[in-house]
Each structure stands twice: as structure tokens, then as C-alpha cells.
Design an enzyme around this catalytic site. Structure first.
Site, PDB file in Angstrom:
ATOM      1  N   GLY A   1       0.763  -1.246  -0.027  1.00  0.00           N
ATOM      2  CA  GLY A   1       0.084   0.021  -0.102  1.00  0.00           C
ATOM      3  C   GLY A   1       1.060   1.313  -0.141  1.00  0.00           C
ATOM      4  O   GLY A   1       0.336   2.562  -0.296  1.00  0.00           O
TER       5      GLY A   1
ATOM      6  N   LYS B   1       9.861   2.042   0.039  1.00  0.00           N
ATOM      7  CA  LYS B   1       8.843   2.045   1.121  1.00  0.00           C
ATOM      8  C   LYS B   1       8.448   3.287   1.450  1.00  0.00           C
ATOM      9  O   LYS B   1       9.347   4.290   1.914  1.00  0.00           O
ATOM     10  CB  LYS B   1       9.379   1.251   2.410  1.00  0.00           C
ATOM     11  CG  LYS B   1       8.326   1.045   3.322  1.00  0.00           C
ATOM     12  CD  LYS B   1       8.850   0.196   4.332  1.00  0.00           C
ATOM     13  CE  LYS B   1       7.928  -0.046   5.494  1.00  0.00           C
ATOM     14  NZ  LYS B   1       8.386  -0.932   6.744  1.00  0.00           N
TER      15      LYS B   1
ATOM     16  N   ARG C   1      14.631  -0.708   0.561  1.00  0.00           N
ATOM     17  CA  ARG C   1      14.870  -2.025   1.524  1.00  0.00           C
ATOM     18  C   ARG C   1      15.090  -3.095   0.485  1.00  0.00           C
ATOM     19  O   ARG C   1      14.727  -3.137  -0.517  1.00  0.00           O
ATOM     20  CB  ARG C   1      13.221  -1.989   2.116  1.00  0.00           C
ATOM     21  CG  ARG C   1      13.281  -3.513   2.722  1.00  0.00           C
ATOM     22  CD  ARG C   1      12.208  -3.382   3.683  1.00  0.00           C
ATOM     23  NE  ARG C   1      10.845  -3.640   3.116  1.00  0.00           N
ATOM     24  CZ  ARG C   1       9.675  -4.068   3.785  1.00  0.00           C
ATOM     25  NH1 ARG C   1       9.698  -3.885   4.892  1.00  0.00           N
ATOM     26  NH2 ARG C   1       8.751  -3.947   2.926  1.00  0.00           N
TER      27      ARG C   1
ATOM     28  N   ASP D   1       1.048 -11.337   7.023  1.00  0.00           N
ATOM     29  CA  ASP D   1       1.721 -10.601   5.993  1.00  0.00           C
ATOM     30  C   ASP D   1       2.970 -10.031   6.368  1.00  0.00           C
ATOM     31  O   ASP D   1       3.793  -9.611   5.512  1.00  0.00           O
ATOM     32  CB  ASP D   1       1.037  -9.534   5.586  1.00  0.00           C
ATOM     33  CG  ASP D   1       0.582  -8.425   6.770  1.00  0.00           C
ATOM     34  OD1 ASP D   1       0.100  -9.172   7.843  1.00  0.00           O
ATOM     35  OD2 ASP D   1       0.842  -7.320   6.778  1.00  0.00           O
ATOM     36  N   ASN D   2       3.505 -10.068   7.644  1.00  0.00           N
ATOM     37  CA  ASN D   2       4.967  -9.877   7.947  1.00  0.00           C
ATOM     38  C   ASN D   2       5.853 -11.048   8.315  1.00  0.00           C
ATOM     39  O   ASN D   2       6.844 -10.712   9.006  1.00  0.00           O
ATOM     40  CB  ASN D   2       4.770  -8.693   9.005  1.00  0.00           C
ATOM     41  CG  ASN D   2       4.207  -7.581   8.831  1.00  0.00           C
ATOM     42  OD1 ASN D   2       4.265  -7.293   7.708  1.00  0.00           O
ATOM     43  ND2 ASN D   2       3.479  -6.848   9.863  1.00  0.00           N
TER      44      ASN D   2
HETATM   45  P1  AMP Z   1       2.427  -2.792   8.177  1.00  0.00           P
HETATM   46  O1  AMP Z   1       1.809  -2.708   9.404  1.00  0.00           O
HETATM   47  O2  AMP Z   1       3.554  -1.757   7.953  1.00  0.00           O
HETATM   48  O3  AMP Z   1       2.880  -4.189   7.808  1.00  0.00           O
HETATM   49  O4  AMP Z   1       1.471  -2.632   6.863  1.00  0.00           O
HETATM   50  C1  AMP Z   1       0.118  -3.340   7.018  1.00  0.00           C
HETATM   51  C2  AMP Z   1      -0.616  -2.812   5.517  1.00  0.00           C
HETATM   52  O5  AMP Z   1      -0.840  -1.391   5.517  1.00  0.00           O
HETATM   53  C3  AMP Z   1       0.278  -3.187   4.295  1.00  0.00           C
HETATM   54  O6  AMP Z   1      -0.623  -3.683   3.205  1.00  0.00           O
HETATM   55  C4  AMP Z   1       0.785  -1.698   4.103  1.00  0.00           C
HETATM   56  O7  AMP Z   1       1.257  -1.643   2.609  1.00  0.00           O
HETATM   57  C5  AMP Z   1      -0.228  -0.792   4.291  1.00  0.00           C
HETATM   58  N1  AMP Z   1       0.012   0.472   4.938  1.00  0.00           N
HETATM   59  C6  AMP Z   1       0.651   0.815   5.972  1.00  0.00           C
HETATM   60  N2  AMP Z   1       0.785   2.232   5.949  1.00  0.00           N
HETATM   61  C7  AMP Z   1       0.280   2.650   4.847  1.00  0.00           C
HETATM   62  C8  AMP Z   1      -0.101   3.975   4.457  1.00  0.00           C
HETATM   63  N3  AMP Z   1       0.511   5.024   4.966  1.00  0.00           N
HETATM   64  N4  AMP Z   1      -0.674   4.253   3.325  1.00  0.00           N
HETATM   65  C9  AMP Z   1      -1.190   2.874   2.467  1.00  0.00           C
HETATM   66  N5  AMP Z   1      -0.746   1.587   3.040  1.00  0.00           N
HETATM   67  C10 AMP Z   1      -0.348   1.695   4.051  1.00  0.00           C
HETATM   68 MG    MG Z   2       3.850  -5.069   6.532  1.00  0.00          MG
END
Ligand code: AMP
Ligand code: MG
Length: 483
Positions: A92, A113, A176, A251-252
Site C-alpha cells: 500500500g 517504502k 529496502r 503478512d509480515n
Molecule cells: P504494516 O503494518 O507496515 O505491515 O502494513 C500493513 C498494511 O498496511 C500493508 O498492506 C501496508 O502496505 C499498508 N500500509 C501501511 N501504511 C500505509 C500507508 N501510509 N498508506 C497505504 N498503505 C499503508
Molecule cells: Mg507489513
């Protein structure tokens, strides 16, 4: 596949997969990209041209303002169990600018990122703030120094724009580097799209990460075991270093077995098995002591996506793989902990010796790293400064146990030194250097800390002086994802 002038040798094999797994697109340009942090060692190891990358053209590449010549950038689709609940996600706020083939022939993903919205952004702005990107750079590079499999950080670019979170922040983009960005969640997403999609992803991933499984009597089983082994070893390392990931959503979880997504992670100060740092982990699902259990749970979700592909009874194979995970985890954890105590030759009572130490550290509220460091440096013994009678009694047992080793004390000490870091990214230090940079524009403390964290087993005076806990640091300290 030729090297371009930046030294990138790009070969986007992921784009041969079914298009439902990604979206080809370019980044949304930023106003004024400037490289403010660059990992020269990593760039050289990757065979990149440092001067070209550090030029203003390089800043345009590492911000996504320009794509690499003749290459399509793309965002990956994935799903994931977030705190136990299944969601469709995807990159995202990230974009793959290419798979790079390193001089040693290995392949890595280069991902930006914070590069702007994609079809997977949901309600997010696709951007990232300076502080969380600097934090990911610092901690991922510290993890690499600690010898933990991890994604790496090549650069941070400031964007000349602002992002709006709890506070208004400068925007930033992190480059990254990962063995791949294929996650458990990528398989989960594929499974929602059909067996043929999982099959294609499976063949691709086996070829990319576990070519040794190609030609095995059951390739899928071999692959699942390989992934289970990597996860078990990874989490055993985390535990032995007091690392709390904080957001172990599926997803992580990287299929390559690297630590990925440094949002709310933190290292233990006081040894507390219940420790939670993430402000959003209100139920403590991802607390320190749960990490191996969650690793196993995530692996079960992964195994489910592979069920149609095993040669014989899939459920039985999947369950056996989970048991394999437990076995490898326990063995690796024990080995790591034995090494932290300078023990080369395993004995049956070692587990009790280790658990007794951990129990008394928890009861007495001792600092995790400082305790192992003091044991390594013989501080308790030489200063007769025992935290308690119980600790002294434990220390006597340990001393006796060490005398049964074939290796001498010097060799034991070397072993301890290579498993007990002189410095880790302690929360108070991380906060201090981030604030100095982000709030006061002073990058020096950050860079000084980063340099100390790169080789944490060197035991330099500087590392020892900067590695100590801060006694009045609040136990209520919480981290945020900063998304
Ligand atoms: P994360 O918590 O970083 O693993 O993110 C979880 C999901 O939220 C992933 O699909 C990311 O791409 C999305 N995401 C996190 N922050 C943003 C943002 N600022 N804009 C769009 N998508 C985000
Ligand atoms: Mg993630």
C-alpha cells in the site's frame, strides 16, 4: 541482463507470475528528493556504483521519481492475518523497483517504502514519515550486525514533502533490500485466487528460495519444512537476543526467513517475558514470550495454503511440519542460550540451568542484556557485586558447570562474547537519536549510534560505554508503527 550505470543488474522474474499477484505501476513523484542516509557497505556488497547513486539522479531513482531504464516497477498483492483477522492487503505504500542480481549471483528485491499510493493503499496515503524510516534503517542494520537474518536498508531519501500522522512529519522513502518480499500472506492471497495461482507462486518460490527441493519426492513438503526451519531458527535468535517484533501478522512473515517490517519492534531492557512495546498490541498477542507460539500459528496458516499440493495426506504432513518447527525452535533456542553461557558441550541439565537464570532475572527485574554482558565480562565475580543471594547461588552452579567443559575459560569467554552483544539498539538510545535528527536536525548522534551497532560483538570501549541501560527509562514505554 546488463548492468546499468548505477550498478543495478535488474531481472524482474516476479513479473512472469500471473498478473493477479501484482500491479505494474510507477511511483508518484515527490517534490525534492535528497539522499540523507546511505549504506555504502551494503551498496558495495551489492555491486552498486556509490557515486552514481549519491548523485541527484540517484536521489530521483531512490525516490521513485524516475524508474530504472527499461524496467517496470510494481506493487505486490498479498493478504494477511492481522492480529488474528484476515484482510486483503498488498504493497500500500511500497513499490518494487526491481530484482537485482548481486555479484555473487544471488538475487535481491529492491523496494521503495513510502513511494506513494497503489491500488492496495486502502485508506492510506502511501507515504512514510522520516522517523519510522530512520528507525527501520537503524534497527534492521543492527539486526544484520547481530547476525540475525533480516531485510536490509540501503538508503533513506527525504521527500521535501510532509506526511500527516499524529504529528506532521517530514516525508521519507526507505530503500529496502530483501531476499524476496514473498510472505505467508502472499500465499494466502494466492489461495483466495485459485489453486493455479498458488501452484505458480509455489513453483516460483521453490525455485527462488529452495532449489534444493526441486526434484524431491514431495517438493511441497520439502519446501514447507525448509520454511519451518528458517522461521524456527529466526525466532530462536530473536528470543536469545531479547528482540520483540511487535507485529507478527502473517503478512509480515517472510518465506525467506528474514525479519521484515520494523514497525513497532523493540529490544527488552528488563527481562520480562510478558513484554509488549507496540501501542496497538493492546491484548499482548505479540508479547515476547508468545513469539514462538505465534511463529507456529503463522506457519499453520502457511501450511493451509499448500494443502492441495502435497503428494500424500496433506493434513498429516502439515502437522508433522509444525512439530518439526517446535523441535528445531527448542533445539536452536537451547543452543543459542548455551552459547550465551559459554557452554560448548551440551548436558541434559543445561535447560534447567538456563531457565533458572531466566526465572530469577524475571523475579529480580534484571536487565536482559546487561546480565549476560556482566556474566561475559566476569563483572559479578570480580566486583563481588551479586544482585542477590539467589543469583550468587545460581552463579556457583554455573561456575561448576563451566568447569566440566573441555574448552578453557578463555575459549568459553570468546563464545559468550560472540553471542552477548556489547550494545543493542536500546529504546532510550533509539528515541534520543531519532529525536535529535527529526526534531533538531542533528544527524550526528544517529550516525554515531549506527556505527556502534554495526559490529556489536567487538566489545569496544565506546560500545560498552553506550550499551548500558538507562535506569529511569519508563517501563511504560510504547512504540508506534508510524504508518
Ligand atoms: P504494516 O503494518 O507496515 O505491515 O502494513 C500493513 C498494511 O498496511 C500493508 O498492506 C501496508 O502496505 C499498508 N500500509 C501501511 N501504511 C500505509 C500507508 N501510509 N498508506 C497505504 N498503505 C499503508
Ligand atoms: Mg507489513
Amino acid at each position: 541482463m546488463n548492468k546499468n550505470k548505477f550498478g543495478f543488474k535488474i531481472d524482474n522474474s516476479y513479473l512472469n507470475l500471473p498478473p493477479v499477484l501484482y500491479t505494474v505501476q510507477t511511483a508518484v513523484p515527490v517534490k525534492d528528493p535528497e539522499i540523507i542516509l546511505f549504506n555504502v557497505d551494503l551498496a558495495l556488497e551489492m555491486g552498486l556504483d556509490v557515486d552514481q547513486l549519491l548523485s541527484s539522479e540517484g536521489a530521483h531513482i531512490l525516490s521513485g521519481n524516475r524508474t530504472l531504464p527499461e524496467v517496470s516497477s510494481f506493487a505486490q498483492a498479498y493478504s494477511g492475518h492481522q492480529f488474528g483477522y484476515f484482510n486483503h492487503l498488498g504493497d500500500g505504500r511500497a513499490l518494487m523497483i526491481g530484482e537485482h542480481v548481486k555479484p555473487d549471483g544471488s538475487r535481491v528485491d529492491i523496494q521503495l517504502k513510502g513511494s506513494g499510493p497503489t491500488p492496495y493503499s486502502r485508506r492510506g496515503d502511501g507515504r512514510a514519515g522520516l522517523s519510522p524510516m530512520l528507525r527501520e534503517f537503524l534497527i534492521s542494520e543492527a539486526m544484520a550486525g547481530l547476525g540475525v537474518p533480516t531485510t536490509r536498508s540501503l538508503a533513506v531519501v527525504s521527500t521535501g514533502e510532509y506526511v500527516y500522522r499524529e504529528l506532521v512529519q517530514e516525508g521519507a522513502i526507505l530503500t529496502r533490500i530483501a531476499s524476496s518480499h514473498i510472505r505467508v500472506g502472499t500465499f494466502q492471497y494466492a489461495a483466495t485466487r485459485g489453486e493455479d495461482i498458488v501452484d505458480a507462486l509455489l513453483q516460483y518460490t521453490i525455485n527462488r528460495h529452495d532449489p534444493a527441493c526441486e526434484g524431491a519426492s514431495d517438493e511441497t513438503k520439502c519446501f514447507l519444512y525448509a520454511v519451518a526451519t528458517r522461521q524456527a531458527k529466526l525466532i530462536a535468535k530473536w528470543q536469545s537476543l531479547g528482540f520483540v517484533h511487535g507485529v507478527m501478522n502473517t503478512d509480515n512473515v517472510s518465506i525467506a526467513g528474514e525479519t521484515i517490517d520494523y514497525g513497532p519492534c523493540a529490544f527488552l531492557d528488563t527481562y520480562d517475558p510478558e513484554a509488549v512495546f507496540s501501542a496497538i498490541d493492546t491484548s499482548g498477542r505479540y508479547r515476547y514470550k508468545h513469539q514462538p507460539l505465534i511463529g507456529r500459528w503463522n506457519l499453520a496458516r502457511f501450511a493451509e495454503t499448500l494443502l492441495p499440493f502435497f503428494k500424500t495426506d496433506g493434513t498429516r504432513i502439515a502437522n508433522a511440519a509444525l512439530e518439526h518447527f517446535d523441535k528445531i525452535y527448542e533445539a536452536e533456542w537451547l543452543l543459542n542460550m548455551q552459547h550465551k553461557l559459554g557452554l560448548f558441550d551440551p548436558q541434559v541439565d543445561d535447560l534447567t540451568l538456563i531457565n533458572d537464570l531466566l526465572d530469577l532475572m524475571a523475579k529480580e527485574g534484571l536487565d536482559f542484556h546487561d546480565t549476560f554482558l556482566k556474566l561475559t565480562l566476569d563483572v559479578y565475580e570480580s566486583e563481588s557485586s551479586w544482585p542477590s543471594e539467589t543469583f550468587y547461588a545460581w552463579h556457583q552452579r554455573w561456575t561448576l558447570r563451566r568447569s566440566e567443559e573441555a574448552a578453557d575459560l578463555e575459549a568459553q569467554k570468546k563464545l559468550m562474547q560472540s553471542h552477548n552483544p556489547a550494545i543493542i539498539p536500546r529504546n532510550h538510545n533509539v528515541e534520543r537519536v531519532l529525536n535529535a535528527w527529526v526534531l533538531h536536525g542533528d544527524a550526528k548522534p544517529f550516525k554515531a549510534l549506527l556505527a556502534l551497532l554495526k559490529e556489536p560483538y567487538s566489545y569496544t570501549q565506546d560500545q560498552l560505554a553506550n550499551g548500558a541501560p538507562q535506569p529511569d527509562w519508563p517501563k511504560t514505554f510504547r512504540t508506534t508503527c508510524g504508518t
